[in-house]
Design a protein around this motif. Structure first.
Motif, PDB file in Angstrom:
ATOM      1  N   VAL A  44     -31.162  44.321  45.978  1.00 44.72           N
ATOM      2  CA  VAL A  44     -31.631  43.125  45.271  1.00 44.72           C
ATOM      3  C   VAL A  44     -32.861  43.440  44.431  1.00 44.72           C
ATOM      4  CG1 VAL A  44     -32.581  40.807  45.620  1.00 44.72           C
ATOM      5  CG2 VAL A  44     -30.578  41.521  46.895  1.00 44.72           C
ATOM      6  N   LEU A  45     -33.731  44.292  44.923  1.00 50.65           N
ATOM      7  CA  LEU A  45     -34.911  44.672  44.142  1.00 50.65           C
ATOM      8  C   LEU A  45     -34.523  45.415  42.871  1.00 50.65           C
ATOM      9  CD1 LEU A  45     -37.499  45.815  46.817  1.00 50.65           C
ATOM     10  CD2 LEU A  45     -37.635  43.814  45.337  1.00 50.65           C
ATOM     11  N   VAL A  46     -33.553  46.299  42.954  1.00 47.49           N
ATOM     12  CA  VAL A  46     -33.146  47.013  41.744  1.00 47.49           C
ATOM     13  C   VAL A  46     -32.420  46.064  40.790  1.00 47.49           C
ATOM     14  CG1 VAL A  46     -30.890  47.940  42.475  1.00 47.49           C
ATOM     15  CG2 VAL A  46     -32.288  49.213  40.900  1.00 47.49           C
ATOM     16  N   PHE A  47     -31.670  45.107  41.318  1.00 52.41           N
ATOM     17  CA  PHE A  47     -31.006  44.129  40.449  1.00 52.41           C
ATOM     18  C   PHE A  47     -32.025  43.305  39.675  1.00 52.41           C
ATOM     19  CE2 PHE A  47     -29.463  39.883  39.563  1.00 52.41           C
ATOM     20  CZ  PHE A  47     -28.324  40.151  38.843  1.00 52.41           C
ATOM     21  N   TRP A  48     -33.002  42.736  40.384  1.00 50.03           N
ATOM     22  CA  TRP A  48     -33.991  41.907  39.701  1.00 50.03           C
ATOM     23  C   TRP A  48     -34.956  42.750  38.876  1.00 50.03           C
ATOM     24  CZ3 TRP A  48     -32.315  37.500  38.801  1.00 50.03           C
ATOM     25  CH2 TRP A  48     -31.678  36.718  39.750  1.00 50.03           C
ATOM     26  N   GLY A  49     -35.164  43.992  39.265  1.00 50.27           N
ATOM     27  CA  GLY A  49     -35.984  44.884  38.448  1.00 50.27           C
ATOM     28  C   GLY A  49     -35.335  45.181  37.112  1.00 50.27           C
ATOM     29  N   ILE A  50     -34.021  45.228  37.098  1.00 52.66           N
ATOM     30  CA  ILE A  50     -33.287  45.442  35.843  1.00 52.66           C
ATOM     31  C   ILE A  50     -33.160  44.148  35.069  1.00 52.66           C
ATOM     32  CG2 ILE A  50     -31.001  45.984  34.925  1.00 52.66           C
ATOM     33  CD1 ILE A  50     -30.801  48.140  37.089  1.00 52.66           C
ATOM     34  N   ARG A  51     -32.855  43.064  35.748  1.00 53.57           N
ATOM     35  CA  ARG A  51     -32.617  41.787  35.061  1.00 53.57           C
ATOM     36  C   ARG A  51     -33.896  41.036  34.687  1.00 53.57           C
ATOM     37  NH1 ARG A  51     -27.628  40.377  32.985  1.00 53.57           N
ATOM     38  NH2 ARG A  51     -26.143  41.655  34.099  1.00 53.57           N
ATOM     39  N   GLN A  52     -34.874  41.032  35.563  1.00 50.48           N
ATOM     40  CA  GLN A  52     -36.109  40.271  35.360  1.00 50.48           C
ATOM     41  C   GLN A  52     -37.319  41.151  35.681  1.00 50.48           C
ATOM     42  OE1 GLN A  52     -36.249  37.143  34.159  1.00 50.48           O
ATOM     43  NE2 GLN A  52     -34.031  37.137  33.995  1.00 50.48           N
ATOM     44  N   PRO A  53     -37.608  42.139  34.841  1.00 49.82           N
ATOM     45  CA  PRO A  53     -38.691  43.073  35.196  1.00 49.82           C
ATOM     46  C   PRO A  53     -40.083  42.452  35.188  1.00 49.82           C
ATOM     47  CG  PRO A  53     -37.879  43.527  32.993  1.00 49.82           C
ATOM     48  CD  PRO A  53     -36.967  42.494  33.580  1.00 49.82           C
ATOM     49  N   ARG A  54     -40.252  41.347  34.499  1.00 50.60           N
ATOM     50  CA  ARG A  54     -41.583  40.719  34.483  1.00 50.60           C
ATOM     51  C   ARG A  54     -41.828  39.830  35.692  1.00 50.60           C
ATOM     52  NH1 ARG A  54     -42.864  39.186  28.238  1.00 50.60           N
ATOM     53  NH2 ARG A  54     -42.579  41.296  27.447  1.00 50.60           N
ATOM     54  N   GLN A  55     -40.769  39.420  36.361  1.00 48.35           N
ATOM     55  CA  GLN A  55     -40.937  38.536  37.511  1.00 48.35           C
ATOM     56  C   GLN A  55     -40.875  39.287  38.842  1.00 48.35           C
ATOM     57  OE1 GLN A  55     -38.327  35.185  37.272  1.00 48.35           O
ATOM     58  NE2 GLN A  55     -39.214  34.463  35.358  1.00 48.35           N
ATOM     59  N   VAL A  56     -40.054  40.320  38.899  1.00 51.65           N
ATOM     60  CA  VAL A  56     -39.955  41.126  40.113  1.00 51.65           C
ATOM     61  C   VAL A  56     -40.364  42.537  39.741  1.00 51.65           C
ATOM     62  CG1 VAL A  56     -38.449  41.980  41.925  1.00 51.65           C
ATOM     63  CG2 VAL A  56     -38.110  39.698  41.014  1.00 51.65           C
ATOM     64  N   GLY A  57     -41.582  42.869  40.079  1.00 52.49           N
ATOM     65  CA  GLY A  57     -42.116  44.161  39.679  1.00 52.49           C
ATOM     66  C   GLY A  57     -42.456  45.029  40.864  1.00 52.49           C
ATOM     67  N   ILE A  58     -43.381  45.907  40.620  1.00 54.39           N
ATOM     68  CA  ILE A  58     -43.758  46.905  41.609  1.00 54.39           C
ATOM     69  C   ILE A  58     -44.504  46.260  42.783  1.00 54.39           C
ATOM     70  CG2 ILE A  58     -45.145  48.987  41.929  1.00 54.39           C
ATOM     71  CD1 ILE A  58     -44.447  49.700  39.026  1.00 54.39           C
ATOM     72  N   GLY A  59     -45.271  45.225  42.525  1.00 58.77           N
ATOM     73  CA  GLY A  59     -45.998  44.550  43.603  1.00 58.77           C
ATOM     74  C   GLY A  59     -45.071  43.904  44.610  1.00 58.77           C
ATOM     75  N   VAL A  60     -44.026  43.247  44.130  1.00 58.53           N
ATOM     76  CA  VAL A  60     -43.046  42.633  45.033  1.00 58.53           C
ATOM     77  C   VAL A  60     -42.335  43.719  45.832  1.00 58.53           C
ATOM     78  CG1 VAL A  60     -40.918  41.280  45.119  1.00 58.53           C
ATOM     79  CG2 VAL A  60     -42.736  40.620  43.553  1.00 58.53           C
ATOM     80  N   ALA A  61     -41.994  44.821  45.153  1.00 57.00           N
ATOM     81  CA  ALA A  61     -41.321  45.925  45.837  1.00 57.00           C
ATOM     82  C   ALA A  61     -42.221  46.527  46.921  1.00 57.00           C
ATOM     83  CB  ALA A  61     -40.913  46.992  44.825  1.00 57.00           C
ATOM     84  N   PHE A  62     -43.499  46.677  46.632  1.00 56.94           N
ATOM     85  CA  PHE A  62     -44.432  47.215  47.618  1.00 56.94           C
ATOM     86  C   PHE A  62     -44.542  46.288  48.827  1.00 56.94           C
ATOM     87  CE2 PHE A  62     -48.715  47.804  49.344  1.00 56.94           C
ATOM     88  CZ  PHE A  62     -48.681  49.161  49.624  1.00 56.94           C
ATOM     89  N   PHE A  63     -44.655  44.985  48.584  1.00 56.57           N
ATOM     90  CA  PHE A  63     -44.757  44.014  49.669  1.00 56.57           C
ATOM     91  C   PHE A  63     -43.490  44.029  50.532  1.00 56.57           C
ATOM     92  CE2 PHE A  63     -44.041  39.657  51.239  1.00 56.57           C
ATOM     93  CZ  PHE A  63     -45.112  39.565  52.104  1.00 56.57           C
ATOM     94  N   MET A  64     -42.323  44.047  49.895  1.00 59.40           N
ATOM     95  CA  MET A  64     -41.074  44.078  50.654  1.00 59.40           C
ATOM     96  C   MET A  64     -40.944  45.395  51.426  1.00 59.40           C
ATOM     97  SD  MET A  64     -39.834  41.164  50.372  1.00 59.40           S
ATOM     98  CE  MET A  64     -38.384  41.503  51.344  1.00 59.40           C
ATOM     99  N   GLY A  65     -41.445  46.470  50.842  1.00 60.23           N
ATOM    100  CA  GLY A  65     -41.434  47.746  51.549  1.00 60.23           C
ATOM    101  C   GLY A  65     -42.300  47.715  52.787  1.00 60.23           C
ATOM    102  N   LEU A  66     -43.454  47.074  52.695  1.00 66.14           N
ATOM    103  CA  LEU A  66     -44.303  46.939  53.883  1.00 66.14           C
ATOM    104  C   LEU A  66     -43.624  46.100  54.956  1.00 66.14           C
ATOM    105  CD1 LEU A  66     -47.890  46.485  52.406  1.00 66.14           C
ATOM    106  CD2 LEU A  66     -46.919  48.502  53.523  1.00 66.14           C
ATOM    107  N   LEU A  67     -42.946  45.027  54.534  1.00 66.04           N
ATOM    108  CA  LEU A  67     -42.211  44.210  55.512  1.00 66.04           C
ATOM    109  C   LEU A  67     -41.111  45.020  56.192  1.00 66.04           C
ATOM    110  CD1 LEU A  67     -41.817  40.718  53.779  1.00 66.04           C
ATOM    111  CD2 LEU A  67     -43.251  41.320  55.728  1.00 66.04           C
ATOM    112  N   MET A  68     -40.402  45.826  55.403  1.00 61.87           N
ATOM    113  CA  MET A  68     -39.342  46.651  55.993  1.00 61.87           C
ATOM    114  C   MET A  68     -39.918  47.746  56.884  1.00 61.87           C
ATOM    115  SD  MET A  68     -36.522  45.315  55.378  1.00 61.87           S
ATOM    116  CE  MET A  68     -35.615  46.597  56.183  1.00 61.87           C
ATOM    117  N   ASP A  69     -41.100  48.264  56.535  1.00 57.55           N
ATOM    118  CA  ASP A  69     -41.757  49.244  57.401  1.00 57.55           C
ATOM    119  C   ASP A  69     -42.081  48.642  58.758  1.00 57.55           C
ATOM    120  OD1 ASP A  69     -41.738  51.377  55.625  1.00 57.55           O
ATOM    121  OD2 ASP A  69     -43.649  50.810  54.726  1.00 57.55           O
ATOM    122  N   VAL A  70     -42.596  47.433  58.752  1.00 55.01           N
ATOM    123  CA  VAL A  70     -42.931  46.755  60.008  1.00 55.01           C
ATOM    124  C   VAL A  70     -41.657  46.477  60.797  1.00 55.01           C
ATOM    125  CG1 VAL A  70     -43.865  44.635  60.983  1.00 55.01           C
ATOM    126  CG2 VAL A  70     -45.083  45.800  59.144  1.00 55.01           C
TER     127      VAL A  70
END
Length: 170
Positions: A44-70
């Motif tokens: 989903v991150l790669v989909f929205w990164g391709i479709r909506q790069p201004r709304q779903v960027g690196i910050g959202v990916a980092f936050f979701m990565g931290l959630l998945m790490d936990v």
């Protein structure tokens, strides 16, 4: 170029957040020892990164990565690093990928997902010294097979018309 072209409505930011939340919940499910369960958050991150790069960027990916790490109880920052790189490269190629039909888009997404898994594997290997085997990368191939379905599902709300008119061709 005989495929129909749709004029899509602007995406609702609440729908983007909802889709990322659902992907996170799908990753939380106890899949057991299935080998080829895709990483829904990465997809989903790669989909929205391709479709909506201004709304779903690196910050959202980092936050979701931290959630998945936990959630995965992995080294803190492992998924965050992988998702950040995934988001960066998805944003980098987003203009190119949009020109292709969906099956070709899936072939463009495959190296991104493989890179994500390779980064996760390198961090795990550096910490534990164990290699899980080459079947570990089957997750990316299953994600690519799901790409047309994910594209269809996540673009469905944008295809609906604001004012329904049966005589309008688009």
């Amino acid at each position: 170029m005989n495929r129909p072209l749709y004029i899509l409505q602007p995406v609702n930011p609440a729908f983007i957040a909802f889709s990322i939340f659902i992907a996170f919940l799908l990753n939380l499910l106890p899949w057991g020892h299935w080998v080829a369960v895709p990483d829904f958050v990465a997809l989903v991150l790669v989909f929205w990164g391709i479709r909506q790069p201004r709304q779903v960027g690196i910050g959202v990916a980092f936050f979701m990565g931290l959630l998945m790490d936990v959630h995965d109880a992995t080294l803190l920052g492992e998924n965050a690093l992988a998702y950040t790189l995934l988001s960066f490269f998805a944003i980098m190629i987003h203009r190119r990928v949009m020109w292709f039909p969906v099956p070709t888009q899936a072939l463009h997404v495959l190296p991104l997902l493989l890179l994500t898994q390779a980064v996760q594997l390198m961090v795990r290997y550096a910490v534990s010294g164990q290699f899980p085997g080459w079947l570990y990368f089957s997750e990316s191939f299953v994600s690519v097979l799901l790409w047309p379905l994910v594209t269809w599902m996540l673009l469905a709300p944008q295809r609906r018309s604001v004012d329904r008119d049966l005589t309008r061709p688009i």
